[in-house]
Design an enzyme around this catalytic site. Structure first.
Site, PDB file in Angstrom:
ATOM      1  N   HIS A 175     -50.531  -1.591  32.471  1.00 31.78           N
ATOM      2  CA  HIS A 175     -50.877  -2.932  32.024  1.00 31.78           C
ATOM      3  C   HIS A 175     -49.635  -3.553  31.407  1.00 31.78           C
ATOM      4  O   HIS A 175     -48.725  -2.840  30.969  1.00 31.78           O
ATOM      5  CB  HIS A 175     -52.022  -2.900  30.999  1.00 31.78           C
ATOM      6  CG  HIS A 175     -53.393  -2.805  31.614  1.00 31.78           C
ATOM      7  ND1 HIS A 175     -54.524  -2.539  30.880  1.00 31.78           N
ATOM      8  CD2 HIS A 175     -53.807  -2.956  32.906  1.00 31.78           C
ATOM      9  CE1 HIS A 175     -55.582  -2.524  31.682  1.00 31.78           C
ATOM     10  NE2 HIS A 175     -55.167  -2.771  32.912  1.00 31.78           N
ATOM     11  N   HIS A 179     -59.926   3.695  29.541  1.00 31.66           N
ATOM     12  CA  HIS A 179     -59.485   2.299  29.533  1.00 31.66           C
ATOM     13  C   HIS A 179     -59.006   1.881  30.912  1.00 31.66           C
ATOM     14  O   HIS A 179     -59.239   0.754  31.363  1.00 31.66           O
ATOM     15  CB  HIS A 179     -58.375   2.123  28.495  1.00 31.66           C
ATOM     16  CG  HIS A 179     -57.720   0.782  28.504  1.00 31.66           C
ATOM     17  ND1 HIS A 179     -58.372  -0.369  28.151  1.00 31.66           N
ATOM     18  CD2 HIS A 179     -56.466   0.413  28.852  1.00 31.66           C
ATOM     19  CE1 HIS A 179     -57.552  -1.401  28.255  1.00 31.66           C
ATOM     20  NE2 HIS A 179     -56.384  -0.953  28.694  1.00 31.66           N
TER      21      HIS A 179
END
Length: 249
Positions: free
Chosen positions: A103, A164
């Site tokens: 990310h 996640h």
């Protein structure tokens, strides 16, 4: 005329307020002990400035970073500030950066790190996902569970399972008893689960339990965002997952 004037002032005020809300604080560095520091940079998520935590590890052979600064859209100012801080304050070269998942708050500064001659490593899956997101690929050399030593400082990278993201790893410093949980672990200050776009909500709790069984003795657990604490953040993450699941029933 008065109505038009009032409308102009209202629009100007709205733009000013919007600009202020998107302004990001500068780099913050917080020592955990004489060997390990937390670097905190800021990004904007849902029109709110959000802190993002990584590690600065001092070794006898230079500095190891865990995660880049939070950079996106080709702007690498946060990672540039981080490298400058290390040069000015620690006066050691940055030897390596470990990125914990693909990310932008973890891999966004890869280009700046490479420009500075810093080696960036990750798991093969994180490398693949980084390229798909439009970032440079880190070296895909990190196995799912491995310990290596730099400057007499052992560093363990561990993939606990999906949570996640499908590629999230944690970084354990056994000498320091410090765990970098990254975005896989929620801060005790968090009230919600945050970004779930790439999450595996069915497996996340099982993955947290694996981390608890291996690193439950940690003195400090550093989450990807907000404040850090002792291992309570692992149990807090489990409670948030339970709360989220209950809200969907």
């Amino acid at each position: 005329m008065r109505i038009l004037t009032a409308l102009v002032f209202a629009l100007l005020f709205q733009r000013q307020t919007s600009a202020q809300s998107s302004q990001k604080p500068k780099l913050k560095v917080t020592p955990l002990n004489d060997k390990v520091l937390v670097h905190t940079t800021y990004g904007v998520y849902q029109n709110t400035s959000v802190p993002s935590n990584g590690l600065i590890i001092k070794t006898k052979d230079g500095v190891v970073l865990v995660d880049s600064g939070w950079d996106s859209d080709g702007n690498t100012d946060n990672t540039r500030q981080l490298l400058q801080w290390v040069a000015d304050s620690l006066r050691q070269p940055v030897r390596l950066c470990i990125v914990t998942h693909a990310h932008e708050d973890r891999v966004g500064g890869i280009a700046e790190l490479r420009k500075a001659g810093v080696r960036v490593i990750s798991t093969p899956l994180t490398a693949q996902k980084s390229v798909k997101l439009g970032y440079e690929a880190p070296e895909a050399i990190v196995p799912n569970d491995t310990t290596f030593t730099i400057g007499q400082e052992p560093i363990r990278c561990y993939f606990p399972g999906e949570g996640h993201t499908s590629d999230n790893i944690v970084v354990w410093l056994p000498k320091q008893q410090i765990l970098h949980g990254g975005c896989f672990v929620k801060s005790v200050a968090a009230f919600g689960m945050g970004n779930l776009a790439d999450a595996n909500l069915k497996e996340w709790a099982n993955s947290i339990q694996r981390v608890k069984s291996r690193f439950g003795t940690a003195k400090i657990v550093v989450p990807g965002h907000e404040e850090w604490s002792d291992p309570k953040s692992l149990d807090h993450t489990l409670r948030l997952l339970e709360k989220h699941a209950a809200s969907k029933r």
